[in-house]
Design an enzyme around this catalytic site. Structure first.
Site, mmCIF file in Angstrom:
data_model
loop_
_atom_site.group_PDB
_atom_site.id
_atom_site.type_symbol
_atom_site.label_atom_id
_atom_site.label_comp_id
_atom_site.label_asym_id
_atom_site.label_seq_id
_atom_site.Cartn_x
_atom_site.Cartn_y
_atom_site.Cartn_z
ATOM 1 N N GLY A 153 15.548 19.825 -6.753
ATOM 2 C CA GLY A 153 14.454 19.703 -7.712
ATOM 3 C C GLY A 153 13.263 18.957 -7.125
ATOM 4 O O GLY A 153 12.119 19.320 -7.353
ATOM 5 N N TRP A 196 11.541 21.204 -4.685
ATOM 6 C CA TRP A 196 10.792 22.212 -5.424
ATOM 7 C C TRP A 196 9.354 21.735 -5.634
ATOM 8 O O TRP A 196 8.408 22.503 -5.577
ATOM 9 C CB TRP A 196 11.474 22.424 -6.765
ATOM 10 N N HIS A 197 9.193 20.437 -5.898
ATOM 11 C CA HIS A 197 7.868 19.874 -6.156
ATOM 12 C C HIS A 197 7.109 19.544 -4.884
ATOM 13 O O HIS A 197 5.963 19.127 -4.946
ATOM 14 C CB HIS A 197 7.998 18.627 -7.030
ATOM 15 N N GLY A 198 7.738 19.684 -3.722
ATOM 16 C CA GLY A 198 7.059 19.424 -2.450
ATOM 17 C C GLY A 198 7.883 18.514 -1.585
ATOM 18 O O GLY A 198 8.465 17.543 -2.073
#
Length: 193
Positions: A186, A189-191
């Site tokens: 997760g 996923w955001h970087g």
């Protein structure tokens, strides 16, 4: 997720190429979510869309609310937060705490603003996307918070990562490892930074 859902027979393979291309390229949700699942979206594609002023008004209202959250609230909070986070040692403790709280508002308004704009735009076009934020800061505990925050990503991570890893069915150590892997993915996923 489409491939997994078809493989696990949760959704039938889409035979209409135009419907499938619309599903994978539907622009309102591509930038910041919500994550759209085939079993929720593809049935909507097959239904004929009629012009509806109420649907348009609801979509515009939600889009404008999202735009307000992003441009007025999130971007203004960034002006307060960024200088403090860039050099926290030059500010007093109260200012750092205020920046921390402001960042919480900023990140919520940023994410939920983009989601509201996507959901509103999709609604204007005749498609219903799922709610992506449900007042997460009103949560009673951390589990409740994650059920309310970026709902489509949380449920995607649960269904396609956590549960296939074994979820919480194994030992406490295995459950913690499954949570760690899921939350790491997760975060990525955001970087990666």
């Amino acid at each position: 997720n489409y491939t997994m859902d078809v493989y696990q027979k949760k959704v039938r393979a889409e035979r209409n190429l135009a419907h499938f291309l619309l599903f994978i390229t539907f622009f309102p949700h591509l930038v910041a979510g919500p994550i759209v699942r085939a079993r929720h979206f593809l049935p909507q594609v097959a239904h004929f869309k009629r012009w509806n002023w109420c649907r348009l008004q609801w979509g515009v209202n939600l889009f404008v609310l999202g735009l307000f959250k992003k441009l007025v609230l999130a971007d203004r909070m960034a002006e307060l937060v960024d200088p403090v986070f860039a050099a926290p040692d030059t500010f007093k403790t109260g200012a750092v705490w205020l920046a921390f709280i402001s960042y919480s508002v900023q990140i919520y308004c940023d994410f939920s603003g983009y989601s509201d704009m996507a959901i509103g735009l999709a609604h204007m076009l005749g498609f219903k996307l799922g709610k992506n934020f449900n007042m997460p800061y009103a949560a009673v505990n951390i589990s409740d918070f994650w059920r309310r925050w970026h709902i489509s990503l949380s449920s995607w991570l649960r269904d396609y990562v956590f549960i296939p890893l074994g979820g919480s069915r194994g030992s406490r150590t295995q459950t913690c490892l499954n949570l760690l892997i899921t939350m790491t993915l997760g975060g990525l996923w955001h970087g990666a930074t």
